[in-house]
Write a protein that holds these residues in place. Structure first.
Motif, PDB file in Angstrom:
ATOM      1  N   ALA A 183      43.963  35.408  37.557  1.00 41.49           N
ATOM      2  CA  ALA A 183      44.243  35.778  38.944  1.00 41.49           C
ATOM      3  C   ALA A 183      43.378  36.953  39.383  1.00 41.49           C
ATOM      4  O   ALA A 183      42.861  36.977  40.510  1.00 41.49           O
ATOM      5  CB  ALA A 183      45.726  36.126  39.099  1.00 41.49           C
ATOM      6  N   ALA A 184      43.197  37.934  38.494  1.00 45.98           N
ATOM      7  CA  ALA A 184      42.354  39.087  38.831  1.00 45.98           C
ATOM      8  C   ALA A 184      40.893  38.669  38.996  1.00 45.98           C
ATOM      9  O   ALA A 184      40.194  39.147  39.893  1.00 45.98           O
ATOM     10  CB  ALA A 184      42.481  40.152  37.750  1.00 45.98           C
ATOM     11  N   ALA A 185      40.435  37.752  38.139  1.00 49.26           N
ATOM     12  CA  ALA A 185      39.057  37.265  38.265  1.00 49.26           C
ATOM     13  C   ALA A 185      38.859  36.535  39.583  1.00 49.26           C
ATOM     14  O   ALA A 185      37.819  36.682  40.247  1.00 49.26           O
ATOM     15  CB  ALA A 185      38.715  36.361  37.095  1.00 49.26           C
ATOM     16  N   ASN A 186      39.844  35.757  39.986  1.00 46.86           N
ATOM     17  CA  ASN A 186      39.751  35.081  41.290  1.00 46.86           C
ATOM     18  C   ASN A 186      39.662  36.092  42.425  1.00 46.86           C
ATOM     19  O   ASN A 186      38.907  35.904  43.390  1.00 46.86           O
ATOM     20  CB  ASN A 186      40.954  34.167  41.493  1.00 46.86           C
ATOM     21  N   GLN A 187      40.425  37.171  42.339  1.00 46.78           N
ATOM     22  CA  GLN A 187      40.338  38.230  43.347  1.00 46.78           C
ATOM     23  C   GLN A 187      38.933  38.817  43.402  1.00 46.78           C
ATOM     24  O   GLN A 187      38.409  39.106  44.479  1.00 46.78           O
ATOM     25  CB  GLN A 187      41.337  39.344  43.022  1.00 46.78           C
ATOM     26  N   ALA A 188      38.332  38.994  42.235  1.00 45.08           N
ATOM     27  CA  ALA A 188      36.990  39.571  42.180  1.00 45.08           C
ATOM     28  C   ALA A 188      35.981  38.669  42.879  1.00 45.08           C
ATOM     29  O   ALA A 188      35.097  39.151  43.606  1.00 45.08           O
ATOM     30  CB  ALA A 188      36.583  39.801  40.725  1.00 45.08           C
ATOM     31  N   PHE A 189      36.094  37.362  42.675  1.00 45.43           N
ATOM     32  CA  PHE A 189      35.169  36.437  43.325  1.00 45.43           C
ATOM     33  C   PHE A 189      35.335  36.469  44.842  1.00 45.43           C
ATOM     34  O   PHE A 189      34.348  36.392  45.580  1.00 45.43           O
ATOM     35  CB  PHE A 189      35.375  35.021  42.796  1.00 45.43           C
ATOM     36  N   VAL A 190      36.560  36.591  45.298  1.00 43.95           N
ATOM     37  CA  VAL A 190      36.805  36.673  46.742  1.00 43.95           C
ATOM     38  C   VAL A 190      36.203  37.956  47.314  1.00 43.95           C
ATOM     39  O   VAL A 190      35.787  37.999  48.482  1.00 43.95           O
ATOM     40  CB  VAL A 190      38.320  36.603  47.034  1.00 43.95           C
ATOM     41  N   SER A 191      36.120  38.981  46.499  1.00 49.71           N
ATOM     42  CA  SER A 191      35.686  40.305  46.969  1.00 49.71           C
ATOM     43  C   SER A 191      34.179  40.499  46.965  1.00 49.71           C
ATOM     44  O   SER A 191      33.698  41.579  47.308  1.00 49.71           O
ATOM     45  CB  SER A 191      36.337  41.391  46.107  1.00 49.71           C
ATOM     46  N   CYS A 192      33.418  39.488  46.537  1.00 51.05           N
ATOM     47  CA  CYS A 192      31.955  39.587  46.578  1.00 51.05           C
ATOM     48  C   CYS A 192      31.389  38.299  47.164  1.00 51.05           C
ATOM     49  O   CYS A 192      32.116  37.317  47.338  1.00 51.05           O
ATOM     50  CB  CYS A 192      31.365  39.894  45.203  1.00 51.05           C
ATOM     51  N   THR A 193      30.109  38.309  47.457  1.00 54.29           N
ATOM     52  CA  THR A 193      29.504  37.169  48.146  1.00 54.29           C
ATOM     53  C   THR A 193      28.337  36.539  47.407  1.00 54.29           C
ATOM     54  O   THR A 193      27.864  35.471  47.802  1.00 54.29           O
ATOM     55  CB  THR A 193      29.010  37.598  49.538  1.00 54.29           C
ATOM     56  N   ALA A 194      27.832  37.162  46.360  1.00 52.51           N
ATOM     57  CA  ALA A 194      26.645  36.662  45.661  1.00 52.51           C
ATOM     58  C   ALA A 194      26.891  35.254  45.107  1.00 52.51           C
ATOM     59  O   ALA A 194      28.016  34.901  44.732  1.00 52.51           O
ATOM     60  CB  ALA A 194      26.260  37.612  44.524  1.00 52.51           C
ATOM     61  N   GLN A 195      25.828  34.484  45.027  1.00 48.93           N
ATOM     62  CA  GLN A 195      25.935  33.113  44.520  1.00 48.93           C
ATOM     63  C   GLN A 195      26.048  33.053  43.001  1.00 48.93           C
ATOM     64  O   GLN A 195      26.505  32.052  42.454  1.00 48.93           O
ATOM     65  CB  GLN A 195      24.728  32.302  44.991  1.00 48.93           C
ATOM     66  N   HIS A 196      25.617  34.098  42.333  1.00 43.87           N
ATOM     67  CA  HIS A 196      25.828  34.233  40.894  1.00 43.87           C
ATOM     68  C   HIS A 196      26.683  35.475  40.661  1.00 43.87           C
ATOM     69  O   HIS A 196      26.469  36.513  41.293  1.00 43.87           O
ATOM     70  CB  HIS A 196      24.502  34.388  40.138  1.00 43.87           C
ATOM     71  N   VAL A 197      27.643  35.367  39.747  1.00 39.18           N
ATOM     72  CA  VAL A 197      28.543  36.482  39.451  1.00 39.18           C
ATOM     73  C   VAL A 197      28.657  36.641  37.938  1.00 39.18           C
ATOM     74  O   VAL A 197      28.985  35.672  37.238  1.00 39.18           O
ATOM     75  CB  VAL A 197      29.946  36.257  40.061  1.00 39.18           C
ATOM     76  N   LEU A 198      28.394  37.836  37.446  1.00 39.41           N
ATOM     77  CA  LEU A 198      28.616  38.131  36.031  1.00 39.41           C
ATOM     78  C   LEU A 198      30.019  38.705  35.897  1.00 39.41           C
ATOM     79  O   LEU A 198      30.301  39.805  36.379  1.00 39.41           O
ATOM     80  CB  LEU A 198      27.588  39.121  35.498  1.00 39.41           C
ATOM     81  N   LEU A 199      30.897  37.936  35.258  1.00 39.45           N
ATOM     82  CA  LEU A 199      32.277  38.351  35.048  1.00 39.45           C
ATOM     83  C   LEU A 199      32.389  39.032  33.695  1.00 39.45           C
ATOM     84  O   LEU A 199      31.986  38.466  32.671  1.00 39.45           O
ATOM     85  CB  LEU A 199      33.196  37.131  35.115  1.00 39.45           C
ATOM     86  N   LEU A 200      32.930  40.250  33.695  1.00 37.64           N
ATOM     87  CA  LEU A 200      32.992  41.057  32.471  1.00 37.64           C
ATOM     88  C   LEU A 200      34.403  41.569  32.214  1.00 37.64           C
ATOM     89  O   LEU A 200      35.167  41.835  33.154  1.00 37.64           O
ATOM     90  CB  LEU A 200      32.067  42.272  32.591  1.00 37.64           C
ATOM     91  N   ASN A 201      34.724  41.758  30.936  1.00 35.98           N
ATOM     92  CA  ASN A 201      35.846  42.602  30.559  1.00 35.98           C
ATOM     93  C   ASN A 201      35.435  44.067  30.714  1.00 35.98           C
ATOM     94  O   ASN A 201      34.246  44.397  30.654  1.00 35.98           O
ATOM     95  CB  ASN A 201      36.243  42.356  29.103  1.00 35.98           C
ATOM     96  N   GLY A 202      36.419  44.929  30.844  1.00 34.69           N
ATOM     97  CA  GLY A 202      36.121  46.347  31.004  1.00 34.69           C
ATOM     98  C   GLY A 202      35.591  47.009  29.751  1.00 34.69           C
ATOM     99  O   GLY A 202      35.054  48.118  29.814  1.00 34.69           O
ATOM    100  N   ASP A 203      35.702  46.346  28.597  1.00 33.48           N
ATOM    101  CA  ASP A 203      35.239  46.940  27.335  1.00 33.48           C
ATOM    102  C   ASP A 203      33.925  46.317  26.882  1.00 33.48           C
ATOM    103  O   ASP A 203      33.730  46.003  25.707  1.00 33.48           O
ATOM    104  CB  ASP A 203      36.303  46.813  26.247  1.00 33.48           C
ATOM    105  N   THR A 204      33.002  46.127  27.832  1.00 39.95           N
ATOM    106  CA  THR A 204      31.686  45.574  27.519  1.00 39.95           C
ATOM    107  C   THR A 204      30.590  46.544  27.943  1.00 39.95           C
ATOM    108  O   THR A 204      30.804  47.408  28.796  1.00 39.95           O
ATOM    109  CB  THR A 204      31.463  44.221  28.230  1.00 39.95           C
ATOM    110  N   LEU A 205      29.408  46.380  27.359  1.00 41.33           N
ATOM    111  CA  LEU A 205      28.243  47.203  27.682  1.00 41.33           C
ATOM    112  C   LEU A 205      27.036  46.287  27.843  1.00 41.33           C
ATOM    113  O   LEU A 205      26.775  45.434  26.990  1.00 41.33           O
ATOM    114  CB  LEU A 205      27.963  48.218  26.574  1.00 41.33           C
ATOM    115  N   LEU A 206      26.289  46.462  28.935  1.00 46.70           N
ATOM    116  CA  LEU A 206      25.110  45.642  29.191  1.00 46.70           C
ATOM    117  C   LEU A 206      23.862  46.282  28.610  1.00 46.70           C
ATOM    118  O   LEU A 206      23.759  47.507  28.515  1.00 46.70           O
ATOM    119  CB  LEU A 206      24.909  45.453  30.700  1.00 46.70           C
ATOM    120  N   GLN A 207      22.895  45.439  28.271  1.00 47.40           N
ATOM    121  CA  GLN A 207      21.563  45.907  27.907  1.00 47.40           C
ATOM    122  C   GLN A 207      20.664  45.873  29.138  1.00 47.40           C
ATOM    123  O   GLN A 207      20.908  45.113  30.076  1.00 47.40           O
ATOM    124  CB  GLN A 207      20.966  45.004  26.819  1.00 47.40           C
TER     125      GLN A 207
END
Length: 321
Positions: free
Chosen positions: A70-94
């Protein structure tokens, strides 16, 4: 060279403030056009930290823990980009992660989701792609004896380990049944076409269910080691102790009820109840042999969780917060 398709970053968080702070720091270095954090009723100051230290981030602070899907669905509604990187809060990007993942989606038009390579903080590979569940792998992946045997096979008979998705080396891109939701780049067109995450999954298997429905709609799910994401793992769920193990099995049963035949459902229910009965009995033995009060409380909590499943009350745990 064509310009990169903009990719937003969406993070689902529950009580992982310090990890979330570090995650956002690595995300901001990538300069995505949109960053959304959905906080699921954290009491550790996560939302306040985002407001104070990352004011440019779009924050949705839920008053109740709605669950991951449900939270992930909220996140998608809250942005407009055609690609979305969905992350857990305990991740780190390179560095370069967003360009690599968005570029992969752009080159593979049938890919609805691409999962990157995941590693522990010490660099140890994390399994991140899996076959859809069957009664046999449900047994093997939840039996302590089978897990230990699997480790020995992977160590001493690598050709066997390399043929199984959970244990293969994760060195090359391939189409897979489903990828772990800790980090997944998602094509909005495909996500919207299947209605996003099924919000009836409070925790676990919402990622498998999404990938299953995408496969059924003739989309593909890919694993691609075009970038590596550090995943702490369990930063949020370990706060709930034994209940999370019950939730995992409850969601397993829910997945079967939605996507399998009656015989398969009966098989997996029998397997899950047998596994939890064995843990309940072994917990009783350990409780009798343990004198430490804190340890006894942990064992008693684990036994209580097992009892819920054995008596068939897992639905309550599958949906509550």
């Amino acid at each position: 060279m064509s310009p990169m398709t903009p990719i937003a970053v969406a993070i689902v968080n529950h009580n992982t403030r310090d990890h979330l702070r570090e995650c956002l720091a690595t995300v901001q270095l990538e300069a995505p056009p949109e960053v959304v954090v959905v906080d699921n009723a954290s009491w550790d100051g996560s939302a306040e930290m985002v407001r104070a230290q990352y004011p440019s981030v779009t924050l949705r602070a839920n008053k109740k823990n709605l669950g991951y899907g449900a939270a992930a669905n909220q996140a998608f509604v809250s942005c407009t980009a055609q690609h979305v990187l969905l992350l857990n809060g305990d991740t780190l990007l390179q560095p370069g992660a967003l360009a690599a993942l968005s570029g992969y989606l752009a080159r593979h038009r049938r890919a609805a989701i691409v999962g990157p390579r995941l590693v522990d903080p010490d660099g140890t590979l994390q399994a991140s792609c899996y076959p859809f569940p069957t009664p046999l792998n449900t047994l093997l992946e939840n039996s302590t004896t089978a897990v230990v045997l699997g480790r020995l096979i992977r160590r001493y008979i690598p050709i066997v380990g390399n043929s199984y998705l959970r244990t293969w080396p994760h060195r090359s891109a391939r189409v897979v049944p489903w990828v772990k939701g800790a980090a997944m780049a998602v094509r909005r067109e495909a996500f919207d076409a299947v209605g996003g995450f099924d919000e009836s999954y409070f925790m676990y298997f919402e990622d498998a269910d999404l990938c299953y429905r995408l496969n059924a709609a003739d989309w593909q799910v890919h694993f691609a080691p075009v970038t590596t994401v550090v995943h702490i793992g369990g930063a949020s769920t370990r706060q709930w102790g034994p209940e999370m193990g019950v939730r995992l099995l409850a969601s397993t049963i829910q997945f079967y009820r939605q996507h399998a035949s009656g015989l398969r459902i009966a098989e997996v229910v029998l397997i899950v109840k047998s596994l939890m009965l064995a843990r309940w009995i072994s917990g009783g033995i350990r409780l009798c042999l343990t004198r430490n009060a804190c340890k006894r409380a942990e064992i008693a909590a684990e036994m209580g969780a097992c009892r819920v499943v054995v008596l068939g009350n897992w639905r309550n745990l599958a949906t509550c917060s």
